[in-house]
Design a protein around this motif. Structure first.
Motif, PDB file in Angstrom:
ATOM      1  N   UNK A 125       0.865  -1.184   0.000  1.00  0.00           N
ATOM      2  CA  UNK A 125       0.000   0.000   0.000  1.00  0.00           C
ATOM      3  C   UNK A 125       0.899   1.230   0.000  1.00  0.00           C
ATOM      4  N   UNK A 126       0.609   2.272  -0.799  1.00  0.00           N
ATOM      5  CA  UNK A 126      -0.590   2.437  -1.631  1.00  0.00           C
ATOM      6  C   UNK A 126      -0.525   1.635  -2.924  1.00  0.00           C
ATOM      7  N   UNK A 127      -1.689   1.225  -3.401  1.00  0.00           N
ATOM      8  CA  UNK A 127      -1.815   0.483  -4.651  1.00  0.00           C
ATOM      9  C   UNK A 127      -2.358   1.436  -5.709  1.00  0.00           C
ATOM     10  N   UNK A 128      -1.601   1.630  -6.763  1.00  0.00           N
ATOM     11  CA  UNK A 128      -1.974   2.638  -7.757  1.00  0.00           C
ATOM     12  C   UNK A 128      -2.751   2.078  -8.933  1.00  0.00           C
ATOM     13  N   UNK A 129      -2.890   0.761  -9.020  1.00  0.00           N
ATOM     14  CA  UNK A 129      -3.460   0.155 -10.224  1.00  0.00           C
ATOM     15  C   UNK A 129      -4.977   0.085 -10.191  1.00  0.00           C
ATOM     16  N   UNK A 130      -5.636   1.190  -9.895  1.00  0.00           N
ATOM     17  CA  UNK A 130      -7.085   1.228  -9.996  1.00  0.00           C
ATOM     18  C   UNK A 130      -7.541   2.655 -10.215  1.00  0.00           C
ATOM     19  N   UNK A 131      -8.775   2.789 -10.731  1.00  0.00           N
ATOM     20  CA  UNK A 131      -9.428   4.093 -10.845  1.00  0.00           C
ATOM     21  C   UNK A 131     -10.822   3.955 -10.279  1.00  0.00           C
ATOM     22  N   UNK A 150       2.544   6.255   6.426  1.00  0.00           N
ATOM     23  CA  UNK A 150       1.795   5.140   5.866  1.00  0.00           C
ATOM     24  C   UNK A 150       2.758   4.005   5.588  1.00  0.00           C
ATOM     25  N   UNK A 151       2.824   3.049   6.510  1.00  0.00           N
ATOM     26  CA  UNK A 151       3.786   1.963   6.382  1.00  0.00           C
ATOM     27  C   UNK A 151       3.328   0.975   5.326  1.00  0.00           C
ATOM     28  N   UNK A 328      -7.623  -0.115   1.076  1.00  0.00           N
ATOM     29  CA  UNK A 328      -6.781   0.654   1.992  1.00  0.00           C
ATOM     30  C   UNK A 328      -6.308   1.950   1.350  1.00  0.00           C
ATOM     31  N   UNK A 329      -5.877   1.859   0.091  1.00  0.00           N
ATOM     32  CA  UNK A 329      -5.401   3.044  -0.613  1.00  0.00           C
ATOM     33  C   UNK A 329      -6.499   4.083  -0.763  1.00  0.00           C
ATOM     34  N   UNK A 330      -7.710   3.615  -1.039  1.00  0.00           N
ATOM     35  CA  UNK A 330      -8.829   4.525  -1.258  1.00  0.00           C
ATOM     36  C   UNK A 330      -9.339   5.161   0.027  1.00  0.00           C
ATOM     37  N   UNK A 331      -9.214   4.444   1.167  1.00  0.00           N
ATOM     38  CA  UNK A 331      -9.847   4.902   2.409  1.00  0.00           C
ATOM     39  C   UNK A 331      -8.864   5.339   3.486  1.00  0.00           C
ATOM     40  N   UNK A 426      -3.350   0.577   9.195  1.00  0.00           N
ATOM     41  CA  UNK A 426      -2.135  -0.244   9.293  1.00  0.00           C
ATOM     42  C   UNK A 426      -1.424  -0.364   7.953  1.00  0.00           C
ATOM     43  N   UNK A 427      -2.173  -0.340   6.852  1.00  0.00           N
ATOM     44  CA  UNK A 427      -1.567  -0.449   5.529  1.00  0.00           C
ATOM     45  C   UNK A 427      -0.916  -1.785   5.268  1.00  0.00           C
ATOM     46  N   UNK A 428      -1.460  -2.867   5.832  1.00  0.00           N
ATOM     47  CA  UNK A 428      -0.854  -4.195   5.703  1.00  0.00           C
ATOM     48  C   UNK A 428      -1.807  -5.152   4.992  1.00  0.00           C
ATOM     49  N   UNK A 429      -1.762  -5.246   3.659  1.00  0.00           N
ATOM     50  CA  UNK A 429      -2.657  -6.171   2.951  1.00  0.00           C
ATOM     51  C   UNK A 429      -2.374  -7.628   3.254  1.00  0.00           C
ATOM     52  N   UNK A 430      -1.143  -7.943   3.740  1.00  0.00           N
ATOM     53  CA  UNK A 430      -0.831  -9.341   4.047  1.00  0.00           C
ATOM     54  C   UNK A 430      -1.573  -9.862   5.264  1.00  0.00           C
TER      55      UNK A 430
END
Length: 477
Positions: A125-131, A150-151, A328-331, A426-430
């Protein structure tokens, strides 16, 4: 509202019941298989009497072994002595049980290695591959978290997973444990990096067991129209796979299928170690002693290969992780109130500043990725819920409210919303893969109490946050 609260509580209770029933069924199946092995006198099965004799012979030369065993017998109320003793045994070079542990660890590592060589960079995160989709809510103008705070998921396995340092480090540890382990000649050969999925599957035969002819079917999301309960795992997985390329979907399914055998082998090896341990040290055959032995086995068994194992879980869950990272990236810039947290639980400061609440809970959740055993991670997740309760209690106590006041009441749906906010920050998708691994490896007995409730609640919150990605459209697929 009331109907929503009831449905959320029922969803959590139903999930806990399903997990416990499934784990009990799998455990009974392993016990039945173990009984079949005994009846058939499987060649190569460790002889318990021979093992006990070798342990006695080895420990006659070590003074501390005799002293600690006497303490364990004379002070049965101090269960920590058993845990420390077993951990010490497994870390003692040349001890027969330590050598057996090393063989089991290396066997699991060999089955994981072919898959992680084909892993790509982990999701961060952040993930840029969306609109955003048309009509989706735009991000708020006010930024409440700076980019340096933002870790990302930097604690996960490095992107260069084929690096020789990983293999050589684990190999050295295992060889130190048991110098008689023979290594495959092509361990350091990377010429097969371009092999296809068919070749990977051929290399992943586990004890000549034939894999399933088809992958697990993905069920469609539930179509409940009333206040909808949290999305099902199947619905979240289907949503996540829509974010993946075809190659990622194929590799995810391969890893998911292979993990079934890996999980089975891990449970079998741990059951063997427990049986051998209790056979050698009969004085530990008490309720408390068994619990401490199981805990010590887990603490010694997993750390050597946990990050490698988790990387395979991350490959299997790559779709869910992408969906969660997108949400997470969006919110991540939203205030607690925008995440559904009630006003009284937003814990606003007196001066109206934008300080982030629940910082202790966020920090505690980030600590999960640094731990290397399922039970230690489960305790950390329980600490997250306790940190949330403590933050609410501290905030309202400072304002003269008692513990029985309505301001301090925290229902399960309130906890879900706060956990959702904590997860996003937390920014932890895992976390998706961490919880999936914990659910697989933690003994069902530990899932009956507070820890099990905390894990189920966290997984429900993760599923809800991931479902928010349905309003976003990836650009790379």
């Amino acid at each position: 509202t009331l109907m929503r609260k009831v449905q959320e509580n029922l969803a959590i209770a139903h999930r806990r019941q399903q997990v416990l029933l499934q784990k009990m069924k799998e455990r009974q199946q392993r016990l039945d298989e173990e009984e079949e092995r005994h009846r058939a006198a499987v060649k190569g099965l460790v002889d318990i009497e021979e093992l006990r004799a070798s342990v006695v012979k080895f420990e006659e030369k070590i003074r501390w072994c005799r002293q600690v065993k006497v303490k364990c017998v004379s002070q049965p109320q101090d269960s920590g002595l058993i845990h420390d003793f077993v951990c010490k045994v497994f870390s003692t070079e040349g001890h027969p049980l330590s050598s057996l542990l090393g063989q089991y660890q290396y066997d699991i590592y060999q089955k994981l290695l072919p898959l992680i060589k084909h892993a790509s960079a982990p999701i961060t995160v952040p993930l840029s591959s969306f609109v955003p989709k048309a009509g989706a809510k735009h991000l708020p103008v006010q930024r409440i978290m700076s980019s340096d705070k933002l870790e990302t998921a930097s604690q996960a396995l490095p992107s260069d997973v084929s690096n020789h340092s990983l293999e050589s480090r684990l190999t050295a540890l295992l060889m130190k444990t048991d110098p008689h382990i023979s290594l495959p000649e092509n361990m350091d050969n990377d010429d097969d990096d371009d092999e296809g999925l068919d070749q990977i599957l051929d290399r992943l035969e586990v004890d000549q067991r034939e894999p399933s002819k088809s992958f697990v079917a993905l069920s469609a999301p539930t179509k409940e129209e009333k206040p909808s309960p949290p999305p099902t795992p199947a619905a979240v997985r289907k949503l996540g796979l829509s974010w993946c390329t075809n190659d990622e979907v194929d590799l995810s399914e391969v890893c998911e299928e292979h993990l079934k055998y890996i999980v089975h082998d891990v449970h079998t090896f741990m059951d063997h170690l427990e049986r051998f341990l209790l056979s050698v040290y009969g004085e530990f055959c008490t309720v408390s002693g068994r619990d401490q032995c199981r805990s010590a086995i887990e603490a010694s068994f997993f750390p050597q290969f946990w990050h490698v194992l988790l990387s395979v879980f991350r490959l299997a869950n790559i779709g869910q992780e992408k969906a969660l990272a997108a949400a997470m990236t969006s919110h991540h810039m939203k205030l607690p109130a925008e995440m559904g947290v009630p006003e009284r639980l937003c814990l606003k400061s007196e001066d109206g500043s934008s300080d982030l609440p629940y910082q202790n809970a966020i920090a505690e959740l980030k600590r999960v990725t640094a731990l290397t055993s399922p039970l230690s991670k489960l305790e950390c997740i329980s600490s997250v819920s306790r940190a949330i309760w403590a933050a609410v209690e501290t905030y309202w106590s400072a304002r003269g409210k008692g513990k029985q006041s309505k301001e301090m009441s925290l229902a399960s749906d309130d906890l879900l919303n706060i956990l959702g906010y904590v997860i996003v920050q937390s920014g932890l998708p895992q976390l998706v893969s961490e919880c999936s691994a914990m659910e697989e490896f933690i003994h069902e007995g530990y899932l009956m109490g507070e820890e099990g409730f905390c894990l189920t609640t966290l997984m429900t919150a993760l599923a809800y946050i991931s479902s928010l990605a349905s309003k976003l459209q990836p650009t790379n697929v």
